[in-house]
Scaffold this active site. Structure first.
Site, PDB file in Angstrom:
ATOM      1  N   SER A  25       0.823  -1.218   0.000  1.00  0.00           N
ATOM      2  CA  SER A  25       0.000   0.000   0.000  1.00  0.00           C
ATOM      3  C   SER A  25       0.855   1.265   0.000  1.00  0.00           C
ATOM      4  O   SER A  25       0.330   2.371  -0.018  1.00  0.00           O
ATOM      5  CB  SER A  25      -0.943   0.002   1.212  1.00  0.00           C
ATOM      6  OG  SER A  25      -0.223  -0.164   2.408  1.00  0.00           O
ATOM      7  N   ASN A 112      -2.163  -2.743  13.069  1.00  0.00           N
ATOM      8  CA  ASN A 112      -3.624  -2.592  13.003  1.00  0.00           C
ATOM      9  C   ASN A 112      -4.106  -1.372  13.787  1.00  0.00           C
ATOM     10  O   ASN A 112      -4.958  -0.617  13.320  1.00  0.00           O
ATOM     11  CB  ASN A 112      -4.316  -3.860  13.512  1.00  0.00           C
ATOM     12  CG  ASN A 112      -4.002  -5.062  12.641  1.00  0.00           C
ATOM     13  OD1 ASN A 112      -3.407  -4.908  11.570  1.00  0.00           O
ATOM     14  ND2 ASN A 112      -4.368  -6.242  13.088  1.00  0.00           N
ATOM     15  N   THR A 157     -40.521  25.556 -10.369  1.00  0.00           N
ATOM     16  CA  THR A 157     -40.758  24.184  -9.929  1.00  0.00           C
ATOM     17  C   THR A 157     -40.931  23.415 -11.227  1.00  0.00           C
ATOM     18  O   THR A 157     -41.461  23.962 -12.206  1.00  0.00           O
ATOM     19  CB  THR A 157     -42.030  24.037  -9.060  1.00  0.00           C
ATOM     20  OG1 THR A 157     -43.158  24.441  -9.832  1.00  0.00           O
ATOM     21  CG2 THR A 157     -41.963  24.902  -7.806  1.00  0.00           C
ATOM     22  N   HIS A 158     -40.437  22.176 -11.257  1.00  0.00           N
ATOM     23  CA  HIS A 158     -40.429  21.374 -12.496  1.00  0.00           C
ATOM     24  C   HIS A 158     -39.669  22.100 -13.614  1.00  0.00           C
ATOM     25  O   HIS A 158     -39.950  21.873 -14.789  1.00  0.00           O
ATOM     26  CB  HIS A 158     -41.848  21.057 -12.980  1.00  0.00           C
ATOM     27  CG  HIS A 158     -42.768  20.581 -11.899  1.00  0.00           C
ATOM     28  ND1 HIS A 158     -42.963  19.249 -11.611  1.00  0.00           N
ATOM     29  CD2 HIS A 158     -43.519  21.267 -10.993  1.00  0.00           C
ATOM     30  CE1 HIS A 158     -43.811  19.142 -10.611  1.00  0.00           C
ATOM     31  NE2 HIS A 158     -44.160  20.349 -10.202  1.00  0.00           N
ATOM     32  N   SER A 279     -14.550  25.735 -27.809  1.00  0.00           N
ATOM     33  CA  SER A 279     -14.677  24.503 -28.588  1.00  0.00           C
ATOM     34  C   SER A 279     -13.658  24.549 -29.709  1.00  0.00           C
ATOM     35  O   SER A 279     -13.356  25.617 -30.248  1.00  0.00           O
ATOM     36  CB  SER A 279     -16.087  24.419 -29.161  1.00  0.00           C
ATOM     37  OG  SER A 279     -16.101  23.614 -30.324  1.00  0.00           O
ATOM     38  N   LYS A 285     -18.452  29.057 -29.026  1.00  0.00           N
ATOM     39  CA  LYS A 285     -18.707  28.349 -27.776  1.00  0.00           C
ATOM     40  C   LYS A 285     -17.874  28.853 -26.604  1.00  0.00           C
ATOM     41  O   LYS A 285     -16.698  29.161 -26.718  1.00  0.00           O
ATOM     42  CB  LYS A 285     -18.422  26.848 -27.951  1.00  0.00           C
ATOM     43  CG  LYS A 285     -19.458  26.144 -28.779  1.00  0.00           C
ATOM     44  CD  LYS A 285     -20.800  26.036 -28.069  1.00  0.00           C
ATOM     45  CE  LYS A 285     -20.799  24.896 -27.120  1.00  0.00           C
ATOM     46  NZ  LYS A 285     -21.401  23.671 -27.593  1.00  0.00           N
ATOM     47  N   GLU A 292     -19.517  21.747 -14.916  1.00  0.00           N
ATOM     48  CA  GLU A 292     -19.764  20.420 -15.499  1.00  0.00           C
ATOM     49  C   GLU A 292     -18.889  19.366 -14.826  1.00  0.00           C
ATOM     50  O   GLU A 292     -19.329  18.262 -14.511  1.00  0.00           O
ATOM     51  CB  GLU A 292     -19.475  20.434 -17.000  1.00  0.00           C
ATOM     52  CG  GLU A 292     -20.538  21.153 -17.815  1.00  0.00           C
ATOM     53  CD  GLU A 292     -20.171  21.210 -19.294  1.00  0.00           C
ATOM     54  OE1 GLU A 292     -20.907  20.643 -20.098  1.00  0.00           O
ATOM     55  OE2 GLU A 292     -19.143  21.816 -19.643  1.00  0.00           O
ATOM     56  N   TYR A 319      -9.277  -7.074  12.243  1.00  0.00           N
ATOM     57  CA  TYR A 319      -8.682  -6.565  11.012  1.00  0.00           C
ATOM     58  C   TYR A 319      -8.653  -7.631   9.919  1.00  0.00           C
ATOM     59  O   TYR A 319      -8.396  -8.798  10.176  1.00  0.00           O
ATOM     60  CB  TYR A 319      -7.250  -6.076  11.290  1.00  0.00           C
ATOM     61  CG  TYR A 319      -6.558  -5.593  10.029  1.00  0.00           C
ATOM     62  CD1 TYR A 319      -6.739  -4.299   9.570  1.00  0.00           C
ATOM     63  CD2 TYR A 319      -5.754  -6.453   9.277  1.00  0.00           C
ATOM     64  CE1 TYR A 319      -6.135  -3.867   8.401  1.00  0.00           C
ATOM     65  CE2 TYR A 319      -5.143  -6.030   8.107  1.00  0.00           C
ATOM     66  CZ  TYR A 319      -5.341  -4.728   7.673  1.00  0.00           C
ATOM     67  OH  TYR A 319      -4.741  -4.312   6.513  1.00  0.00           O
ATOM     68  N   GLN A 324      -7.247  -2.518   3.794  1.00  0.00           N
ATOM     69  CA  GLN A 324      -6.240  -1.661   3.165  1.00  0.00           C
ATOM     70  C   GLN A 324      -6.863  -0.872   2.005  1.00  0.00           C
ATOM     71  O   GLN A 324      -6.354   0.178   1.610  1.00  0.00           O
ATOM     72  CB  GLN A 324      -5.087  -2.534   2.672  1.00  0.00           C
ATOM     73  CG  GLN A 324      -3.953  -1.780   2.058  1.00  0.00           C
ATOM     74  CD  GLN A 324      -2.715  -2.652   1.923  1.00  0.00           C
ATOM     75  OE1 GLN A 324      -2.054  -2.933   2.896  1.00  0.00           O
ATOM     76  NE2 GLN A 324      -2.423  -3.088   0.713  1.00  0.00           N
ATOM     77  N   LYS A 327      -8.176   3.278   1.899  1.00  0.00           N
ATOM     78  CA  LYS A 327      -7.478   4.556   1.786  1.00  0.00           C
ATOM     79  C   LYS A 327      -7.711   5.306   0.485  1.00  0.00           C
ATOM     80  O   LYS A 327      -7.937   6.514   0.489  1.00  0.00           O
ATOM     81  CB  LYS A 327      -5.980   4.341   2.010  1.00  0.00           C
ATOM     82  CG  LYS A 327      -5.681   4.152   3.480  1.00  0.00           C
ATOM     83  CD  LYS A 327      -4.317   3.588   3.711  1.00  0.00           C
ATOM     84  CE  LYS A 327      -4.332   2.682   4.903  1.00  0.00           C
ATOM     85  NZ  LYS A 327      -5.194   1.477   4.759  1.00  0.00           N
TER      86      LYS A 327
HETATM   87  N1  ARG Z   1      -1.118  -1.393   5.126  1.00  0.00           N
HETATM   88  C1  ARG Z   1      -2.067  -1.960   6.050  1.00  0.00           C
HETATM   89  C2  ARG Z   1      -3.410  -1.265   5.826  1.00  0.00           C
HETATM   90  O1  ARG Z   1      -3.411  -0.231   5.271  1.00  0.00           O
HETATM   91  C3  ARG Z   1      -1.638  -1.718   7.459  1.00  0.00           C
HETATM   92  C4  ARG Z   1      -2.200  -2.700   8.426  1.00  0.00           C
HETATM   93  C5  ARG Z   1      -1.632  -4.025   8.165  1.00  0.00           C
HETATM   94  N2  ARG Z   1      -1.974  -4.989   9.135  1.00  0.00           N
HETATM   95  C6  ARG Z   1      -1.830  -6.323   8.921  1.00  0.00           C
HETATM   96  N3  ARG Z   1      -2.191  -7.091   9.881  1.00  0.00           N
HETATM   97  N4  ARG Z   1      -1.395  -6.777   7.783  1.00  0.00           N
HETATM   98  O2  ARG Z   1      -4.445  -1.758   6.211  1.00  0.00           O
END
Ligand code: ARG
Length: 458
Positions: A25, A112, A157-158, A279, A285, A292, A319, A324, A327
């Site tokens: 990651s 974790n 409205t509408h 354009s 244009k 948009e 966990y 992962q 993110k």
């Molecule tokens: N890179 C992992 C994540 O973003 C960190 C936690 C990893 N924990 C594990 N038990 N492998 O979730």
């Protein structure tokens, strides 16, 4: 192929190179470097205070981490895929730099609870930042509202002409929406702002840690109360993504209106050149690209919410590596919302308003028909009868291709004996607006009250 892992002890085979890349990651979680280092410093200080590691080690760790922070910020830190994520990249570098002491940092901690801490620290700052951008947008809207207290437009409205309103009233509708968006984020912040470290991998830790001390150093008012929950849930991120989706929905509706208002058919407003493009084939244009795109980006923000909900929906506690995947949707939403708010605030500030066109459109399409009915009610006719009489008058106008304002008194009286010469001043667009003098209504002084109230609340 590599077997030089921090967790490599129980393994005999090195990780496949592609699997390494697939599971890593670091490509995206490196943006948590600051939070990761800040959290580690707080954790190390706590370990030292509790006598779990020596104060010498603490000093080395803190110094080592500060060096790493400088290297990352100077762009001289080499992130390595084989070290998987930001947590292990930093820890491995620390141990390489300071030896033994670096290897003690992870005592009483797991990735974790570490990653849960990093995300909370990160999201906390981003929410505060986003709220500042909302404030800027609200400010731009309030300024336009103040400048357009006498600009009359048709309310719809509408998307059919309904009743005349002040343009300021329309803008203030969005101020209300963005104030609620901000309040939702403020509320979400309360649940983000809780300190998870000390939960370990899932069950807590055997070391005599002081969680409150870590929370204090990191400015968290609360600590999490269940170690499984603390490492398992991402509801705080989901809540943010849901709040962000609602905010984008508001921006998208506003975008849609700006796009419609800038068409040559409406010509209520003009966006400044810096927010539009031309354009390559049609020389005339001027396209409203910014609204948009904000409207389009709303789709990806909704998608991010659904993505994380789907990632989380079947995970057993605690966990799982699936998490992962939390993110990228989060980061993408933060970037998208911030960008959209920023560009919107500037665009609203620069928007040109064609008040003559708005006023003219406000008087068309029988926009004052409700006021004619209200007029008859004030003369004593029940509302349903008044509604019918005005309906007949409108039909007469349509058949004779005329506007309601062109009817003579004799013609008005074809539809009800209650009509008198005061009907003419009762149905000007100004009178219609002036008459809606209820809290939350479009009368000038009511709109002004709300502008003042919103300015004061800031
Ligand atoms: N890179 C992992 C994540 O973003 C960190 C936690 C990893 N924990 C594990 N038990 N492998 O979730």
């Amino acid at each position: 192929m590599s077997k030089d892992k921090l967790w490599g002890g129980r393994f005999t085979q090195p990780t496949d190179r592609f699997v390494e890349e697939f599971t890593a990651s670091i490509q995206f979680d490196k943006r948590l470097y600051h939070q990761d280092i800040r959290g580690s410093i707080a954790h190390a200080r706590m370990l030292g205070k509790q006598g779990i590691i020596s104060l010498d080690d603490v000093e080395n760790i803190v110094h080592g981490l500060q060096q790493i922070l400088h290297q990352i910020e100077a762009g001289s830190f080499d992130f390595s895929i084989s070290l998987e994520d930001i947590h292990m990249n930093i820890e491995a570098r620390l141990s390489a730099a300071i030896g033994e002491a670096g290897k003690r940092l992870h005592t009483g901690r797991s990735r974790n609870d570490q990653v849960a801490l990093d995300i909370r620290l990160y999201l906390r700052d981003e929410i505060i930042d986003i709220c500042t951008y909302i404030d800027l947008l609200i400010d731009a809207l309030l300024t336009q509202a103040e400048n357009n207290l006498d600009t009359i437009m048709p309310g719809f409205t509408h998307l059919q002409t309904a009743q005349p309103i002040l343009f300021a009233h329309h803008l203030m509708a969005y101020v209300e929406m963005f104030k609620r968006d901000r309040a939702r984020l403020d509320d979400c912040l309360k649940r983000v702002n809780v300190m998870p470290l000390g939960s370990g991998a899932l069950a807590g830790t055997t070391f005599p840690i002081d969680r409150e001390y870590v929370a204090e150093q990191l400015d968290f008012p609360l600590i999490t109360r269940n170690s499984l929950d603390a490492v398992s849930d991402r509801d705080f991120s989901l809540e943010f993504l849901a709040d962000a989706s609602i905010l984008m929905m508001h921006l998208s509706r506003f975008s849609e209106e700006l796009i419609i208002w800038s068409t040559s058919a409406f010509r209520f407003i003009e966006l400044s050149d810096s927010f539009c493009t031309g354009s390559s084939i049609m020389p005339q244009k001027k396209n409203p690209d910014v609204p948009e795109l904000v409207r389009g980006k709303t789709g990806r923000v909704y998608g991010n919410l659904i993505a994380l909900l789907t990632v989380m929906k079947s995970l057993p506690l605690a966990y799982n590596k699936d998490m992962q995947e939390d993110k990228e949707p989060l980061f993408d939403t933060i970037d998208t919302v911030k960008g959209s708010l920023k560009v919107f605030a500037d665009m609203i500030k620069d928007m040109k308003v064609y008040d003559d066109n708005m006023r003219q459109a406000a008087g068309e399409g029988f926009s004052t028909a409700t006021d004619v009915a209200d007029y008859l009610v004030r003369k004593g006719l029940p509302f349903r009868d008044a509604h019918e009489a005005v309906g007949n008058a409108v039909k007469y106008c349509v058949e004779n291709e005329m506007d309601i304002t062109e009817l003579s008194l004799a013609e008005w009286q074809l539809f009800s004996p209650y009509f008198d010469s005061d009907i003419f001043e009762a149905i000007t667009v100004d009178a219609c607006i002036h008459a809606r003098n209820v809290p939350g209504g479009t009368a000038r002084e009511r709109v002004w009250d709300e502008i003042v109230r919103s300015r004061e609340a800031k």
